[in-house]
Design a protein around this motif. Structure first.
Motif, mmCIF file in Angstrom:
data_model
loop_
_atom_site.group_PDB
_atom_site.id
_atom_site.type_symbol
_atom_site.label_atom_id
_atom_site.label_comp_id
_atom_site.label_asym_id
_atom_site.label_seq_id
_atom_site.Cartn_x
_atom_site.Cartn_y
_atom_site.Cartn_z
ATOM 1 N N TYR A 51 0.664 -1.373 -0.148
ATOM 2 C CA TYR A 51 -0.130 -0.158 0.067
ATOM 3 C C TYR A 51 0.925 0.828 -0.188
ATOM 4 C CZ TYR A 51 -4.019 -3.471 1.759
ATOM 5 O OH TYR A 51 -4.316 -4.821 1.333
ATOM 6 N N GLU A 52 0.230 2.638 -1.029
ATOM 7 C CA GLU A 52 1.264 3.285 -1.002
ATOM 8 C C GLU A 52 1.376 4.311 0.365
ATOM 9 O OE1 GLU A 52 -0.144 6.115 -4.359
ATOM 10 O OE2 GLU A 52 -0.711 4.194 -5.387
ATOM 11 N N THR A 53 0.165 4.188 0.618
ATOM 12 C CA THR A 53 -0.584 6.118 1.615
ATOM 13 C C THR A 53 0.679 5.332 2.656
ATOM 14 O OG1 THR A 53 -2.241 5.646 0.739
ATOM 15 C CG2 THR A 53 -2.483 6.679 3.003
ATOM 16 N N HIS A 54 1.343 6.539 3.123
ATOM 17 C CA HIS A 54 2.346 6.474 4.665
ATOM 18 C C HIS A 54 1.792 7.808 5.236
ATOM 19 C CE1 HIS A 54 5.548 3.995 3.342
ATOM 20 N NE2 HIS A 54 5.081 4.665 1.432
ATOM 21 N N ALA A 55 0.447 7.553 6.355
ATOM 22 C CA ALA A 55 -0.331 8.223 6.517
ATOM 23 C C ALA A 55 0.260 9.171 7.743
ATOM 24 C CB ALA A 55 -1.402 7.744 7.277
ATOM 25 N N PHE A 56 1.861 9.538 7.676
ATOM 26 C CA PHE A 56 2.492 10.281 8.749
ATOM 27 C C PHE A 56 2.578 11.725 8.128
ATOM 28 C CE2 PHE A 56 6.905 11.924 9.553
ATOM 29 C CZ PHE A 56 6.469 11.613 11.684
ATOM 30 N N TYR A 57 2.223 12.458 9.198
ATOM 31 C CA TYR A 57 2.594 14.258 8.464
ATOM 32 C C TYR A 57 4.023 14.797 9.787
ATOM 33 C CZ TYR A 57 1.413 18.465 9.037
ATOM 34 O OH TYR A 57 1.283 20.434 9.090
ATOM 35 N N GLU A 58 4.659 15.823 8.514
ATOM 36 C CA GLU A 58 5.672 16.225 9.237
ATOM 37 C C GLU A 58 5.742 17.597 9.269
ATOM 38 O OE1 GLU A 58 8.498 17.401 11.715
ATOM 39 O OE2 GLU A 58 8.596 14.758 11.815
ATOM 40 N N PRO A 59 4.743 18.390 10.180
ATOM 41 C CA PRO A 59 4.707 19.678 9.975
ATOM 42 C C PRO A 59 5.740 20.648 9.713
ATOM 43 C CG PRO A 59 4.793 19.449 12.407
ATOM 44 C CD PRO A 59 4.597 17.767 11.972
ATOM 45 N N GLY A 60 6.631 20.615 9.693
ATOM 46 C CA GLY A 60 7.964 21.661 9.512
ATOM 47 C C GLY A 60 8.561 22.531 11.117
ATOM 48 N N PRO A 61 8.860 23.569 10.274
ATOM 49 C CA PRO A 61 9.119 24.225 11.673
ATOM 50 C C PRO A 61 8.130 25.013 11.804
ATOM 51 C CG PRO A 61 10.377 25.066 9.170
ATOM 52 C CD PRO A 61 9.168 24.254 9.266
ATOM 53 N N ILE A 62 6.789 24.831 11.698
ATOM 54 C CA ILE A 62 5.759 25.731 12.644
ATOM 55 C C ILE A 62 5.235 24.364 13.367
ATOM 56 C CG2 ILE A 62 3.785 24.817 10.898
ATOM 57 C CD1 ILE A 62 2.349 27.084 10.823
ATOM 58 N N GLY A 63 5.929 23.197 12.676
ATOM 59 C CA GLY A 63 5.784 22.941 14.432
ATOM 60 C C GLY A 63 5.800 22.706 15.389
ATOM 61 N N ILE A 64 7.175 23.442 15.717
ATOM 62 C CA ILE A 64 7.497 24.417 16.738
ATOM 63 C C ILE A 64 6.189 25.347 17.721
ATOM 64 C CG2 ILE A 64 8.932 26.031 17.871
ATOM 65 C CD1 ILE A 64 11.243 25.320 15.678
ATOM 66 N N VAL A 65 5.480 25.549 16.962
ATOM 67 C CA VAL A 65 4.381 26.934 17.192
ATOM 68 C C VAL A 65 3.303 25.785 17.414
ATOM 69 C CG1 VAL A 65 2.983 28.582 17.085
ATOM 70 C CG2 VAL A 65 5.395 28.014 15.773
ATOM 71 N N SER A 201 -1.828 18.620 0.147
ATOM 72 C CA SER A 201 -1.633 16.398 0.255
ATOM 73 C C SER A 201 -2.649 16.313 0.859
ATOM 74 C CB SER A 201 -1.072 17.171 1.810
ATOM 75 O OG SER A 201 -0.065 17.866 2.228
ATOM 76 N N THR A 202 -3.976 17.484 1.090
ATOM 77 C CA THR A 202 -5.042 16.179 1.453
ATOM 78 C C THR A 202 -5.351 15.354 0.268
ATOM 79 O OG1 THR A 202 -6.103 18.503 2.758
ATOM 80 C CG2 THR A 202 -8.008 16.655 1.432
ATOM 81 N N ARG A 203 -5.632 16.690 -1.062
ATOM 82 C CA ARG A 203 -5.885 15.467 -1.998
ATOM 83 C C ARG A 203 -4.839 14.222 -2.797
ATOM 84 N NH1 ARG A 203 -6.201 20.969 -6.232
ATOM 85 N NH2 ARG A 203 -8.409 21.530 -5.553
ATOM 86 N N ARG A 204 -4.060 14.541 -2.449
ATOM 87 C CA ARG A 204 -2.717 12.869 -1.990
ATOM 88 C C ARG A 204 -3.090 12.030 -1.558
ATOM 89 N NH1 ARG A 204 0.931 11.329 0.668
ATOM 90 N NH2 ARG A 204 0.975 13.297 2.475
ATOM 91 N N LEU A 205 -3.402 12.672 -0.397
ATOM 92 C CA LEU A 205 -3.543 11.564 0.908
ATOM 93 C C LEU A 205 -4.994 10.709 0.426
ATOM 94 C CD1 LEU A 205 -3.231 13.315 4.023
ATOM 95 C CD2 LEU A 205 -2.132 10.955 3.535
ATOM 96 N N VAL A 206 -6.397 11.572 -0.339
ATOM 97 C CA VAL A 206 -7.256 11.065 -0.765
ATOM 98 C C VAL A 206 -7.464 10.063 -1.832
ATOM 99 C CG1 VAL A 206 -9.670 11.627 -1.692
ATOM 100 C CG2 VAL A 206 -8.991 12.723 -0.337
ATOM 101 N N SER A 207 -6.368 10.421 -2.605
ATOM 102 C CA SER A 207 -5.927 9.755 -3.733
ATOM 103 C C SER A 207 -5.747 7.992 -3.408
ATOM 104 C CB SER A 207 -4.871 10.593 -5.305
ATOM 105 O OG SER A 207 -5.862 11.808 -5.809
ATOM 106 N N SER A 208 -4.373 8.224 -2.944
ATOM 107 C CA SER A 208 -3.343 7.465 -2.396
ATOM 108 C C SER A 208 -4.348 6.447 -1.204
ATOM 109 C CB SER A 208 -2.559 7.434 -2.035
ATOM 110 O OG SER A 208 -2.542 8.499 -0.243
ATOM 111 N N ASN A 209 -5.208 7.156 -0.889
ATOM 112 C CA ASN A 209 -6.414 6.056 0.077
ATOM 113 C C ASN A 209 -7.134 5.084 -0.634
ATOM 114 O OD1 ASN A 209 -5.795 6.446 3.495
ATOM 115 N ND2 ASN A 209 -5.953 8.241 2.613
ATOM 116 N N ILE A 210 -8.013 5.700 -1.735
ATOM 117 C CA ILE A 210 -8.479 5.393 -2.835
ATOM 118 C C ILE A 210 -7.890 3.957 -3.842
ATOM 119 C CG2 ILE A 210 -9.865 5.331 -4.735
ATOM 120 C CD1 ILE A 210 -11.388 8.300 -4.162
ATOM 121 N N ARG A 211 -6.938 4.510 -3.871
ATOM 122 C CA ARG A 211 -6.064 3.576 -4.747
ATOM 123 C C ARG A 211 -5.777 1.668 -4.092
ATOM 124 N NH1 ARG A 211 -3.408 8.569 -6.469
ATOM 125 N NH2 ARG A 211 -1.773 8.373 -5.521
ATOM 126 N N ASP A 212 -5.162 2.338 -2.832
ATOM 127 C CA ASP A 212 -4.973 1.262 -2.007
ATOM 128 C C ASP A 212 -6.185 0.360 -1.586
ATOM 129 O OD1 ASP A 212 -2.594 1.741 -1.519
ATOM 130 O OD2 ASP A 212 -2.809 2.853 0.592
#
Length: 862
Positions: A51-65, A201-212
């Motif tokens: 399965y291609e979906t990697h349900a993981f999110y790394e917010p980056g610098p804004i993650g500190i906030v 990213s939301t669109r990517r998650l939707v597409s990868s979940n449907i493909r899975d």
């Protein structure tokens, strides 16, 4: 709804209720049989899907906030997740509160508990509402007071000695406040922009979940077909073992009889084989040695005859020399007497003429060696080793019957997997997913448009703060650049006056926008903060599943929510938490949904594989060992004759005695050397020369007659081989009659045991063989169970959907919304000191109407 359709399709693709099978098959012999160690079968690997979906999110610098916001919310609401409170509220208010139900004690208690839990949010919300209500009022009063030349509205500046210090303090503090305002509005803008950036990213998650989900639906039939097809592996192994039943079952019966029933026979036969073969080898070597001795004796007898004559002649000549008158003079006499005393040593040691005749022993050995003793011994083994052939002949009818039943069971399994219209259903499910994806993608332009409006609105809100910041920084810039400490308040320049007016404009816009900004902050704080604490946090630590999985929460008569929705059976012990955990670990849907409670494929498989007909055929396997003859009477008679040949009566000692003797009594070479040494002690003369001449003659005899005899290859070989062969034959000839008798007794006892007591061994080994065959089916059923639980229809896409919803709802939206109000709320609070500082600092920049006048006529504004 669409994911429920997918689950139902998967369940229909390979599972069925146990009531669909016949009840008599429930009594499978598999449950009662003892496990026997069997060869491990290789069923290969179930076709897997990545399965291609990697349900993981790394917010980056804004993650500190984000972390700062989470910490702030924890300070506001440090209480743990109120699971019990929510459950009670849902259960008591499921039908809604009617009339005066809210006055009931239990509802009042729940309300007080909810207020206590929300106390932090309530306090801050009240403070925010106070801010919203009072800021316009304060602004209005401030404006009226300024118009009445109060609250700093009088255009007159009092002279103070610390005026410059105050101006510097107000300016530095306002700069710092403005910087923090800029940071706050930057955070708010970054949070606003983060939502827009994550749309892709939301669109990517939707597409990868449907493909899975499509991969999940497409691979499941292939996996089920593979699992059902591997029945052939177990079936072929059973047929192979049945085809080789002679070696497998017969060999085990043979080994068991050899190990447990007739250990005496086994040991005796092995021992006899060693002893008899040893005896035969010794006889054969002895025969060869005796034949060699027969030919060598003539050579040895002839050589010893000539040697004896030479030694007698030399001894007589030496004796005559010692009788010379010179031997009677003084010291010479002693030497002559010493030599005279050694004359007897010049004689032969071995007497080969006295050896017994070997013609008779050779004739006896020839007669014994004509008997094939090895063949006699192997006849006993041959009859006993025919057990596999006997088993194969007695069980050859079983193979065809078992093959027919196994083919029938395999056909039932394949037919069962094809019972439902899986492919059309999955094709419709795939089309449903495709259409759903198209429908979702059709909303993307509207989502983009709504997001654009949202983005514009948030930017406008941020621009309100930016406008205040702009007037602050422009006022500070103009005021600082235009300020001249040497001018009086009434003579300040235009640039300085403009800076003061800009700061007062900042104050005005702060009063105008602050209450509106705080209203946005309070609203988003109440909604976003509670969603974070009541939805996102428990979803992240899976506490929310405990609410959903609380028994009887939805309905007093329905225990569990999920199985009641899927299977209309709420009593099944299936929870959202367990299903999510199994799917997160990528287990099979069969295990995640506990489908064995309603669709027990393993029960069907056991009933199909371990059917009564097959068990009946296996139990009919029997082997009869009656009449097994280990050794025929002719073989027994040959062993008796062999033991009584009398090969041990040969006089071997005479041979051993003579061959171990030397050729002469003394070493002639040493004797000659000693004789010559004694001659050197005599006075020079005829006697000395005569003795040295005898020494030379003795050396000549040793060289010409003794040395060739000792170095003769045939002679040395005859002595060595004959000596070893005789010793071995002496030992075996004494033990042979006893060993043969023990073998015959053991064979008779073993034949009796096989004929009368071997039935339990045959039954035991037959049961083991049957259990081994059933063990192959047991491996298949266990492998199928493991495959269904772990590899078939791996439901990672289901947990990915939940994780994706968490990422989109919480990480993309809620965290960003909370960060937005966090930054904007900080700006609202900083507007208060900004207003105060701007009013204070504007007094030092604006041009005053009047100024202080002193008696000395001097004015000092430093």
């Amino acid at each position: 709804m669409w994911w429920k359709v997918g689950l139902v399709l998967v369940m229909c693709s390979g599972l069925t209720s146990s009531e669909a099978r016949e009840e008599h098959r429930d009594s499978s012999p598999r449950n009662t049989m003892l496990r026997a160690p069997v060869e491990r079968l290789d069923f290969g690997f179930v076709p897997s899907v990545v399965y291609e979906t990697h349900a993981f999110y790394e917010p980056g610098p804004i993650g500190i906030v984000f972390q700062m916001v989470h910490a702030f919310l924890y300070v506001v609401q440090p209480n743990p997740f109120p699971k019990d409170l929510i459950v009670k509220m849902v259960q008591q208010n499921m039908g809604g509160i009617k009339g005066d139900d809210y006055k009931k004690p239990e509802n009042v208690v729940l309300l007080l508990q909810a207020i206590y839990y929300e106390l932090g949010f309530i306090v801050l919300s009240v403070l925010g509402l106070v801010f919203v209500l009072f800021m316009p009022v304060v602004g209005l009063f401030f404006c009226v007071c300024r118009c009445c030349e109060n609250c700093g509205g009088e255009m007159h500046q009092r002279q103070k000695k610390n005026g410059d210090c105050l101006k510097g303090f107000y300016m530095a503090t306002l700069i710092a406040t403005s910087v923090f305002l800029a940071v706050g509005v930057t955070i708010a803008y970054a949070a606003n922009q983060n939502i827009t950036n994550q749309i892709k990213s939301t669109r990517r998650l939707v597409s990868s979940n449907i493909r899975d989900l499509k991969s999940f639906a497409n691979y499941t039939p292939v996996q089920i077909d593979y699992v059902s097809a591997q029945y052939t592996t177990a079936k072929n192994k059973v047929l192979s073992d049945l085809d080789n039943i002679g070696n497998l079952l017969g060999g085990q019966i043979h080994n068991q009889l050899e190990r447990e029933v007739v250990p005496a026979l086994d040991n005796a036969l092995r021992m006899t084989a060693v002893k008899v073969e040893g005896a035969v080898k010794a006889m054969r070597e002895t025969k060869e040695s005796l034949e060699s001795v027969t030919t060598t004796l003539e050579i040895l007898q002839e050589g010893t005859g000539r040697l004896q004559i030479s030694l007698q002649s030399e001894r007589a000549s030496l004796s005559n020399t010692l009788n010379d008158p010179a031997c009677s003079n003084g010291d010479v006499t002693h030497t002559c007497n010493t030599i005279r005393g050694t004359l007897s040593q010049l004689a032969l040691s071995a007497n080969f003429h006295g050896l017994p005749d070997v013609e008779a022993p050779l004739a006896n050995l020839d007669a014994v060696l004509k008997t094939d003793l090895s063949n006699i011994v192997q006849k006993g083994y041959s009859s006993f080793n025919n057990t596999p052939r006997l088993v194969r002949e007695q069980t050859k009818e079983i193979l065809s019957e078992v093959k027919g039943l196994l083919d029938k069971s395999g056909g039932e399994i394949v037919a069962f997997t094809k019972m439902f219209p899986v492919e059309p259903a999955l094709e419709n499910f795939t089309k449903f997913l495709t259409e759903s994806q198209k429908n979702i993608e059709a909303y993307y332009p509207q989502i983009d448009q709504l997001d654009f409006y949202r983005w514009i609105g948030c930017v406008v809100i941020c621009c309100m703060v930016v406008l205040v910041l702009t007037f602050n920084f422009l006022g500070l810039l103009c005021g600082s650049c235009g300020y001249d400490k040497n001018t009086t308040p009434t003579t300040r320049g235009c640039l300085s006056n403009t800076g003061g007016n800009l700061l007062m404009a900042s104050v005005g816009f702060s009063f105008i926008f602050s209450w509106l900004l705080m209203g946005v902050v309070v609203t988003s704080f109440i909604v976003g903060g509670n969603v974070e604490k009541l939805v996102c946090e428990p979803l992240a630590n899976r506490q929310i599943f405990k609410i959903i999985d609380t028994p009887y929460m939805v309905h007093p008569a329905k225990k569990n929510f999920l199985p009641g929705m899927l299977f209309q059976d709420p009593n099944i012990d299936l929870t959202m938490g367990s299903m999510y955990r199994d799917c997160y670990e990528n287990h099979g849907l069969y295990s995640a949904l506990q489908l064995e409670t309603s669709f027990n494929f393993n029960k069907f498989l056991n009933a199909t594989v371990y059917n009564l007909e097959l068990n009946k055929i296996f139990n009919s396997v029997s082997v009869d060992l009656q009449g097994m003859l280990l050794l025929e009477q002719e073989g027994k008679d040959n062993l008796i004759d062999f033991a009584n040949t009398g090969v041990g009566e040969i006089d071997y000692q005479a041979y051993l005695t003579e061959v171990n003797k030397g050729v002469t009594v003394v070493d002639l070479l040493s004797y000659a050397n000693e004789l010559e040494a004694q001659a050197d002690q005599l006075p020079r003369g005829a006697l000395e020369n005569a003795l040295k001449g005898h020494a030379s003659s003795i050396r000549q005899i040793h060289k010409e007659q003794v040395v060739p005899m000792e170095q003769a290859t045939k002679f040395v070989k005859a002595r060595g081989t004959l000596s070893q062969s005789i010793k071995l034959l002496q030992k075996t000839s004494r033990e042979l009659p006893i060993k043969v008798t023990n073998v015959l007794n053991a064979i008779e006892a073993a034949e009796y045991l096989i004929a009368n007591n071997a039935s339990h061994v045959v039954k035991q080994e037959a049961d083991k063989f049957i259990k081994k065959l059933l063990g192959y089916f047991s491996q298949y059923t266990e492998w199928v169970k493991h495959s269904l639980e772990m590899e078939v229809a791996q439901c990672k896409p289901i947990s990915n959907i939940i994780d994706s919803l968490e990422i989109v709802g919480c990480s993309f939206i809620v965290d960003s919304v909370n960060t937005f109000w966090f930054g904007l709320g900080g700006c609202c609070l900083l507007l208060i000191p900004s207003i105060i500082l701007s009013v204070k600092l504007a007094k030092f920049y604006r041009r005053m109407d009047t100024e202080d006048v002193f008696d000395d006529g001097g004015e000092n504004w430093n």
